[in-house]
Design a protein around this motif. Structure first.
Motif, PDB file in Angstrom:
ATOM      1  N   UNK A   1       0.859  -1.172   0.000  1.00 33.64           N
ATOM      2  CA  UNK A   1       0.000   0.000   0.000  1.00 33.64           C
ATOM      3  C   UNK A   1       0.901   1.228   0.000  1.00 33.64           C
ATOM      4  N   UNK A   2       0.362   2.367  -0.404  1.00 30.26           N
ATOM      5  CA  UNK A   2       1.168   3.573  -0.424  1.00 30.26           C
ATOM      6  C   UNK A   2       0.635   4.551   0.620  1.00 30.26           C
ATOM      7  N   UNK A   3       1.543   5.155   1.352  1.00 31.39           N
ATOM      8  CA  UNK A   3       1.189   6.095   2.410  1.00 31.39           C
ATOM      9  C   UNK A   3       1.528   7.510   1.944  1.00 31.39           C
ATOM     10  N   UNK A   4       0.620   8.439   2.171  1.00 26.53           N
ATOM     11  CA  UNK A   4       0.832   9.814   1.733  1.00 26.53           C
ATOM     12  C   UNK A   4       0.081  10.778   2.649  1.00 26.53           C
ATOM     13  N   UNK A   5       0.426  12.045   2.528  1.00 26.92           N
ATOM     14  CA  UNK A   5      -0.292  13.079   3.265  1.00 26.92           C
ATOM     15  C   UNK A   5      -0.969  14.027   2.291  1.00 26.92           C
ATOM     16  N   UNK A   6      -2.047  14.637   2.754  1.00 24.75           N
ATOM     17  CA  UNK A   6      -2.745  15.667   1.985  1.00 24.75           C
ATOM     18  C   UNK A   6      -3.001  16.880   2.876  1.00 24.75           C
ATOM     19  N   UNK A   7      -2.856  18.050   2.285  1.00 23.40           N
ATOM     20  CA  UNK A   7      -3.211  19.306   2.930  1.00 23.40           C
ATOM     21  C   UNK A   7      -3.952  20.161   1.911  1.00 23.40           C
ATOM     22  N   UNK A   8      -4.677  21.149   2.376  1.00 21.02           N
ATOM     23  CA  UNK A   8      -5.303  22.078   1.436  1.00 21.02           C
ATOM     24  C   UNK A   8      -4.221  22.946   0.790  1.00 21.02           C
ATOM     25  N   UNK A   9      -4.409  23.249  -0.490  1.00 19.24           N
ATOM     26  CA  UNK A   9      -3.390  24.011  -1.220  1.00 19.24           C
ATOM     27  C   UNK A   9      -3.107  25.349  -0.573  1.00 19.24           C
ATOM     28  N   UNK A  10      -4.122  25.969   0.010  1.00 23.09           N
ATOM     29  CA  UNK A  10      -3.899  27.264   0.645  1.00 23.09           C
ATOM     30  C   UNK A  10      -3.134  27.189   1.944  1.00 23.09           C
ATOM     31  N   UNK A  11      -3.027  25.973   2.513  1.00 26.58           N
ATOM     32  CA  UNK A  11      -2.401  25.833   3.830  1.00 26.58           C
ATOM     33  C   UNK A  11      -1.173  24.943   3.814  1.00 26.58           C
ATOM     34  N   UNK A  12      -0.794  24.395   2.667  1.00 29.57           N
ATOM     35  CA  UNK A  12       0.281  23.401   2.678  1.00 29.57           C
ATOM     36  C   UNK A  12       1.643  24.001   3.004  1.00 29.57           C
ATOM     37  N   UNK A  13       1.768  25.344   2.917  1.00 28.90           N
ATOM     38  CA  UNK A  13       3.039  25.985   3.265  1.00 28.90           C
ATOM     39  C   UNK A  13       3.052  26.530   4.692  1.00 28.90           C
ATOM     40  N   UNK A  14       2.017  26.269   5.449  1.00 26.72           N
ATOM     41  CA  UNK A  14       2.045  26.657   6.862  1.00 26.72           C
ATOM     42  C   UNK A  14       3.244  25.982   7.525  1.00 26.72           C
ATOM     43  N   UNK A  15       4.027  26.715   8.302  1.00 25.98           N
ATOM     44  CA  UNK A  15       5.198  26.102   8.930  1.00 25.98           C
ATOM     45  C   UNK A  15       4.865  24.861   9.751  1.00 25.98           C
ATOM     46  N   UNK A  16       3.708  24.867  10.414  1.00 32.89           N
ATOM     47  CA  UNK A  16       3.326  23.698  11.197  1.00 32.89           C
ATOM     48  C   UNK A  16       3.084  22.487  10.328  1.00 32.89           C
ATOM     49  N   UNK A  17       2.414  22.683   9.193  1.00 32.38           N
ATOM     50  CA  UNK A  17       2.165  21.579   8.260  1.00 32.38           C
ATOM     51  C   UNK A  17       3.485  21.069   7.693  1.00 32.38           C
ATOM     52  N   UNK A  18       4.354  22.011   7.303  1.00 34.07           N
ATOM     53  CA  UNK A  18       5.669  21.628   6.766  1.00 34.07           C
ATOM     54  C   UNK A  18       6.463  20.844   7.804  1.00 34.07           C
ATOM     55  N   UNK A  19       6.439  21.309   9.060  1.00 34.53           N
ATOM     56  CA  UNK A  19       7.191  20.646  10.130  1.00 34.53           C
ATOM     57  C   UNK A  19       6.664  19.238  10.394  1.00 34.53           C
ATOM     58  N   UNK A  20       5.344  19.070  10.412  1.00 30.47           N
ATOM     59  CA  UNK A  20       4.764  17.747  10.666  1.00 30.47           C
ATOM     60  C   UNK A  20       5.099  16.800   9.528  1.00 30.47           C
ATOM     61  N   UNK A  21       5.005  17.301   8.295  1.00 32.15           N
ATOM     62  CA  UNK A  21       5.325  16.442   7.150  1.00 32.15           C
ATOM     63  C   UNK A  21       6.798  16.018   7.176  1.00 32.15           C
ATOM     64  N   UNK A  22       7.683  16.935   7.489  1.00 29.64           N
ATOM     65  CA  UNK A  22       9.105  16.601   7.535  1.00 29.64           C
ATOM     66  C   UNK A  22       9.390  15.592   8.650  1.00 29.64           C
TER      67      UNK A  22
END
Length: 295
Positions: free
Chosen positions: A259-280
């Protein structure tokens, strides 16, 4: 002044087509959604819905509002992301919806890593299957989704979402010690535990068994991975499980696919530092788990 929450509901109705579908996706009653949209009509000063049989259809005025709502909501999230980016470190709350295996195995080390590297960031999590989680994401009820996708059953990526791959998760036979070494085709006489047939993983596993020449005897039907593991360990069933479910090294068995694992965020929010930090951090946790360096 137009209410942003009601604008989101109108946008969701445009996407999903029925009040019942919006209500089911967001955990409301149909009457509550209808009441909110009636208030939005008063705010807009124009009719937004018209009855068609037992359902409703968006008026031309509603479609105008939907078009502008999408742009406004996107720009507001971009503004929030820029404000957060101007701060010295990720702060605030990121709400993530994740499937069960991720909650069991990836969430604890993810929280540990964020506590070390982003101590001012709070991560709140809710366990949801991908389809439901993506509904919450598009409605603004969470900020990030951690999802799984099975071979032959790709999830439709809704418009306005940003997808980032985490990596593959091999699927293998999970067998009691007495059956160790058997191949899939040698398990036609065994009792199985699988996820329900109306789930992507359940459909995929059944197709796999049929391709091996038999219809699995599904004696136990459960979405609870812990139940799968327990029944296998106690010798009462065989299963097909992903490597991530095992606390240490997965059992020795041929890979049946992944299976493949991935994340999704809304395009308007994907550059939020918190989203970036969690993804990293999530990528680092996953890479450590599978024994490969994070990029």
């Amino acid at each position: 002044m137009l209410d942003l929450h009601r604008l989101r509901l109108l946008k969701e109705l445009h996407t999903r087509g029925t009040l019942a579908a919006v209500a089911a996706a967001l955990g409301y009653s149909s009457s509550a959604v209808s009441q909110q949209l009636s208030l939005l009509e008063k705010e807009a000063g124009a009719p937004l819905l018209e009855r068609v049989g037992r359902g409703v259809r968006l008026t031309p005025q509603a479609l105008i509002l939907v078009r502008h709502a999408e742009a406004v909501l996107n720009r507001l999230e971009q503004a929030e992301a820029e404000i957060e980016a101007s701060l010295t470190a990720p702060t605030g709350v990121i709400r993530i919806a994740a499937f069960q295996t991720a909650m069991l195995t990836l969430m604890p080390p993810l929280l540990d890593l964020l506590a070390r590297d982003a101590p001012k960031l709070r991560l709140d999590a809710v366990q949801k299957e991908p389809e439901r989680a993506l509904s919450l994401l598009t409605a603004g009820a969470c900020d990030l989704v951690l999802a799984e996708e099975y071979p032959g059953y790709p999830l439709l990526l809704r418009p306005g979402l940003d997808r980032v791959d985490v990596g593959p998760d091999p699927m293998r036979l999970a067998l009691p010690p007495a059956l160790a070494g058997r191949s899939l085709s040698q398990l036609s006489d065994q009792r199985w535990i699988l996820e329900p047939a109306d789930t992507e993983s359940g459909r995929w596993a059944r197709v796999l068994c049929r391709a091996a020449g038999f219809e699995p005897d599904v004696a136990f039907d459960s979405t609870d991975i812990v139940t799968h593991i327990r029944l296998v360990e106690t010798g009462h069933a065989v299963a097909i499980l992903p490597d991530l479910v095992w606390p240490h090294t997965p059992p020795e068995a041929p890979e049946l696919g992944h299976r493949h694992i991935y994340t999704c965020a809304r395009e308007g929010a994907h550059q939020r530092p918190g989203v970036v930090a969690v993804r990293a951090a999530l990528k680092a946790v996953y890479s450590k788990r599978v024994g490969s360096p994070a990029p």
